[in-house]
Write a protein that holds these residues in place. Structure first.
Motif, mmCIF file in Angstrom:
data_model
loop_
_atom_site.group_PDB
_atom_site.id
_atom_site.type_symbol
_atom_site.label_atom_id
_atom_site.label_comp_id
_atom_site.label_asym_id
_atom_site.label_seq_id
_atom_site.Cartn_x
_atom_site.Cartn_y
_atom_site.Cartn_z
ATOM 1 N N MET A 188 -10.636 -10.247 -13.763
ATOM 2 C CA MET A 188 -9.822 -11.461 -13.745
ATOM 3 C C MET A 188 -10.661 -12.647 -13.276
ATOM 4 N N GLY A 189 -11.479 -12.412 -12.259
ATOM 5 C CA GLY A 189 -12.353 -13.480 -11.770
ATOM 6 C C GLY A 189 -13.273 -13.973 -12.874
ATOM 7 N N PHE A 207 -11.187 -16.092 -15.341
ATOM 8 C CA PHE A 207 -10.897 -17.456 -14.879
ATOM 9 C C PHE A 207 -12.156 -18.315 -14.903
ATOM 10 N N THR A 208 -13.271 -17.734 -14.447
ATOM 11 C CA THR A 208 -14.513 -18.496 -14.421
ATOM 12 C C THR A 208 -14.910 -18.923 -15.839
ATOM 13 N N LEU A 247 -12.944 -19.269 -18.362
ATOM 14 C CA LEU A 247 -11.989 -20.258 -18.868
ATOM 15 C C LEU A 247 -12.406 -21.659 -18.443
ATOM 16 N N VAL A 248 -12.721 -21.793 -17.151
ATOM 17 C CA VAL A 248 -13.169 -23.100 -16.654
ATOM 18 C C VAL A 248 -14.420 -23.529 -17.406
ATOM 19 N N PRO A 259 -13.293 -19.389 -8.608
ATOM 20 C CA PRO A 259 -13.713 -19.455 -10.003
ATOM 21 C C PRO A 259 -13.925 -20.893 -10.471
ATOM 22 N N GLY A 312 -5.455 -17.502 -9.749
ATOM 23 C CA GLY A 312 -5.720 -18.825 -10.292
ATOM 24 C C GLY A 312 -7.149 -19.225 -10.039
ATOM 25 N N ILE A 313 -7.507 -20.446 -10.458
ATOM 26 C CA ILE A 313 -8.910 -20.813 -10.397
ATOM 27 C C ILE A 313 -9.344 -21.275 -9.017
ATOM 28 N N THR A 314 -8.432 -21.371 -8.056
ATOM 29 C CA THR A 314 -8.887 -21.750 -6.724
ATOM 30 C C THR A 314 -8.796 -20.589 -5.738
#
Lengths: 459, 428
Positions: free
Chosen positions: B211-212, B215-216, B218-219, B282, B372-374
């Motif tokens: 998942m990490g 998300f990473t 995706l950013v 992420p 989430g990304i944070t």
């Protein structure tokens, strides 16, 4: 209001404004007798209004998010009557206040802290409200302004294109900002490091042991920052890697370009390329758990003493990683040598290998040298293989069976884990990073220059 | 010396010809050997990883008859609070004692209890929470075995003694007894795909890392693709040939060859220390990887734009399109497949990257799956790095298994890129 909701709201607003601009332009066109009477196509009026609506609001939002924490922090710390003078003390205090405001403080709760935490919560609440209010007002106001300005005579397309072009330029400058960012970040921290450790000691000192004493009276850990063992370690591992990669990569490229049939080429090339796609951490694992024990056992069986984290294992595996890099770069330059040179040599009766050795390679030499230089810069900067397989001890040795350490390994070990930004130990990593950046930059610059010159020669 | 007869010359040439042909053969042989070396490296690397890691997809489990004895558990009702402190390990210990009544004495009992994973009580807790009626009743469940047991069982092949490690003779006897009666078997290791990291190998999984990574990436993708394409469009379609543009070009080419760890230093100094973004997030990882992959994407996008023939541009201009319209309506759609290929390759590169993420604190031990990304998170390559450092033998096979997962994702991505290029790219 939460930032994601705000963003979604802004997006909806932008879409609505686009629709309004578009339909108003269409309406105006209808009364004038067709779209051709407008200065621009209707969609450009929509885009014009949408850009006015979205762009400034987004910029404001971005700036707000980037700076609100710093501003709030300054305001909270400013509201405290007696606060510590040192930055680390202030950090600690602010972390306590933050924990308290989030509702999980470990330790004692003073009324002063409590009021600061309440103040922090209030500020955060206000900040997010103000942020939403301001950006939405800005968006709505500017959208109204733009929609009012829309008239059949307005050259909306030109204005939109000007903005888009500015965005393109900004994106193209991202590369420059990145370089400047890298330079600034490593340079500033390095300068701070060189204030406590002289440059000459760093560059020419023979002893590296970055542990700093926690107490003044502690024994044996005064910290020594002579980076020569790291440089020699890096050079040794890179040299071993190049010793593997250059002959193998070059010969593979020559075979593929000059000898191999189309089918062999189509099969062998992608297989070699697989080596380039494998993540370095996988190579590191392979080096540490398979190659290093193998080398140790081999060395023991012939009566040599080998460390289980030898430079040889790391260098060997790094060489394997770089093979496809060397081979694809050499392949390019060998293919760029004009066929007429080969035909001439073959026509004079030389064998294929003689053609390659005496004509093709000398003609391609600048390009090959450039490729090798790029490969060297990769070997110097490679991190994971050496972190996992080359060890931490800073030995000044020429024996490839001993463990050595490299610049990248030290950067990782100094920066992973707890760090404080005023100790030379952490700053040393940035000084090493500066050395790494400068040396690879010089290598890349020369290599790219050579390759470019070479290309021009045959173009 | 100069007065050689024709016959002499011919003789000399014939003499040298043999050695020249030998050299030719040698040279060719060296070329073949180099290719063979490269192919061999690929084969050894992959077979090594697969032979080490394939075991991790199976997990040893032990069948036990458990009584949800209210007295042992120390609870009367099933609710969140009572479940939180109920003594499930007591239940398991009781079940183990009943299975092997011969184990007496403290050290023997401790050996016995260590057959089952320390995560097993949570399995029981979840079962009881799902079905509160079980309280006071009993059932047979499969519980994950401890990693030492797992390693021992997996190393038992044929009549060999197997890898013992910390396993004593007595424990080995129990394990063989369970194995003989079918109360111990290897099952598909779902934990590996559903759990986050753990100190216990049998409970460690890659879900949090996956998942990490997601998300990473995706950013990274949402930032680097638009910025990269825009930069490429400017440089290829607009930029005047001047010193400023040259500077940008040299910069991009240089950045493509800057070691990735330097980007990590940038991320640490600027994103974390200056902008005070959260560590281990992420978001920061994605920003750093964006800067790292940008040159790749810009270079491949420029190549794609260059491949669109000028006649397309000229035709559109001739029809009265503005420069922007030419680019966005005609050139960009034609160059898109090439750009997407470049983007996928850049993403594959970002997915495999480890070093810069170590700098920004994505190496922390994080058990929870990020939402989430944070949120603090780790990524797959960093997870591999962390596990590779762990002393337990069972982590070696999990590391290899995680590598297999990572490599398969990368292979899928690269295959997609190749297929996309083949399918969509037009030859002009």
């Amino acid at each position: 209001m939460q930032t994601p909701t705000l963003l979604a709201l802004l997006l909806l607003l932008v879409l609505a404004v686009y629709g309004t601009g578009f339909s108003r332009a269409l309406g105006a066109a209808r009364s004038l007798g067709g779209v051709r009477n407008l200065a621009s196509l209707p969609s450009y009026y929509g885009l014009f209004a949408a850009l006015w609506c979205g762009l400034p609001a987004l910029l404001l939002l971005g700036a707000w998010i980037a700076f609100d924490d710093a501003v709030i922090r300054a305001m909270v710390l400013g509201s405290l009557p007696d606060k510590p003078d040192t930055p680390s003390g202030q950090n600690l205090l602010y972390a306590q206040i933050q924990n308290l405001s989030a509702g999980h403080l470990i330790g004692e709760k003073t009324p002063q802290l409590q009021s600061a935490a309440d103040y922090l919560n209030r500020l955060r609440h206000n900040s997010s409200n103000l942020q939403a209010f301001l950006s939405l007002t800005l968006a709505v106001g500017l959208a109204a302004f733009a929609l009012l300005r829309c008239s059949p005579k307005l050259c909306a397309r030109e204005k939109v294109e000007k903005v888009l072009r500015a965005i393109l330029v900004a994106c193209a400058c991202a590369a420059i900002f990145t370089t400047v960012g890298i330079l600034l970040s490593v340079l500033f921290e390095s300068l701070r490091f060189f204030q406590s450790v002289p440059v000459s000691e760093f560059l020419f000192g023979l002893h590296w042991s970055p542990q700093m004493a926690l107490r003044a009276d502690q024994v044996g850990s005064s910290g020594a920052f002579g980076a020569v063992p790291l440089f020699t370690g890096t050079l040794m591992v890179s040299a071993i890697a190049m010793f593997v990669a250059v002959p193998v990569g070059l010969m593979a490229a020559i075979y593929l370009a000059e000898y191999a049939s189309r089918r062999v080429r189509a099969l062998a090339k992608p297989i070699l390329e697989i080596l380039a796609g494998v993540p370095t951490v996988v190579y590191g694992f392979f080096a540490a758990l398979t190659v290093a024990p193998f080398i140790r056992d081999l060395a023991t069986s012939v009566g040599l003493q080998a460390s289980s984290e030898s430079a040889l294992a790391a260098g060997l595996v790094m060489g394997i990683m770089i093979i496809p890099f060397v081979s694809s770069l050499s392949d390019d330059v060998i293919n760029a040598v004009p066929q007429s040179l080969r035909d001439g040599a073959l026509g004079l009766g030389s064998t294929r290998s003689e053609t390659v050795r005496k004509v093709v390679i000398p003609a391609a030499l600048p390009g090959i040298v450039g490729g090798v230089l790029l490969a060297v810069s990769r070997a110097i900067g490679e991190t994971m293989i050496v972190v996992m397989a080359a060890g931490l001890a800073a030995n000044l040795t020429a024996n490839p069976l001993e463990s050595v350490t490299t610049v990248t390994v030290q950067i990782v070990t100094l920066l992973v884990g707890d760090q404080e930004f005023d100790s030379p130990k952490t700053l040393a990593a940035f000084a090493l990073g500066l050395m790494l950046f400068i040396s690879t930059l010089v290598l890349n610059f020369i290599a790219l220059h050579v390759v470019k010159k070479y290309r021009e020669q045959y173009d | 010396m100069t007065d050689l007869t024709q016959a002499q010359v011919r003789e000399r040439i014939a003499k040298r010809l043999a050695s020249r042909h030998r050299k030719e053969k040698l040279f060719r042989g060296l070329g073949i050997a180099s290719i063979a070396f490269g192919v061999l490296a690929v084969v050894i690397l992959f077979s090594d990883i697969i032979s080490k890691g394939s075991g991790a997809f199976m997990q040893t489990a032990i069948q036990l008859q458990v009584h949800y004895d209210a007295q042992v558990l120390g609870i009367d009702t099933v609710d969140d609070e009572s479940l939180a402190w109920a003594n499930f390990s007591g239940v398991i210990r009781q079940a183990l004692r009943e299975r092997f009544p011969s184990a007496t004495g403290r050290s023997a009992k401790r050996e016995l209890y260590s057959l089952v994973s320390s995560g097993a009580p949570f399995t029981l807790r979840d079962r009881l929470a799902d079905n509160p009626k079980l309280l006071g009743g009993s059932e047979t469940v499969w519980l994950a075995a401890d990693d030492d047991v797992d390693t021992f069982v997996k190393s038992l092949k044929g009549s060999e003694a197997g890898f013992r490690g910390r396993t004593s003779d007595q424990k080995a006897g129990w394990i063989e007894q369970l194995l003989g009666s079918g109360e111990l078997k290897k099952r598909f290791n779902t934990t590996f795909f559903t759990n986050g990291d753990s100190r216990e190998p049998e409970q460690a999984g890659i879900r949090a890392a996956l998942m990490g990574s997601l998300f990473t990436l995706l950013v990274t993708l949402t930032l680097s693709f638009p910025i990269g394409v825009a930069a490429a469009i400017y440089l290829e379609e607009y930029a005047p040939k001047n010193r400023w543009t040259d500077l940008i070009e040299v910069n991009i080419n240089n950045l493509a060859a800057v070691p990735s760890i330097v980007f990590g230093l940038l991320g640490l100094a600027i994103f974390i220390n200056f902008f005070e973004l959260p560590r281990s997030a992420p978001l920061v990882g994605g920003l750093v990887l964006t800067l790292m992959t940008l040159p790749t994407i810009i270079i491949s996008s420029r190549a794609a734009l260059k491949a669109v023939p000028p006649s397309i541009r000229e035709a559109a201009m001739g029809m009265g399109a503005s420069r922007m319209q030419v680019v966005f309506h005609h050139v960009l759609p034609l160059a898109m497949p090439g750009m997407l290929t470049g983007a996928i390759i850049g993403m594959a590169q970002a997915l495999g990257e480890t070093a810069p993420l170590l700098m920004i604190g994505m190496v922390a031990f994080i058990v929870d799956v990020p939402g989430g990304i944070t949120d603090p998170a780790t990524v797959l390559p960093v997870q591999i790095f962390l596990w590779a450092d762990s002393p337990e033998r069972a982590f070696v096979e999990r590391t290899s298994a995680a590598i297999m997962v990572l490599l398969s994702v990368l292979i899928v991505m690269n295959t997609c890129a190749v297929l996309l290029r083949k399918k969509l790219e037009r030859r002009w």
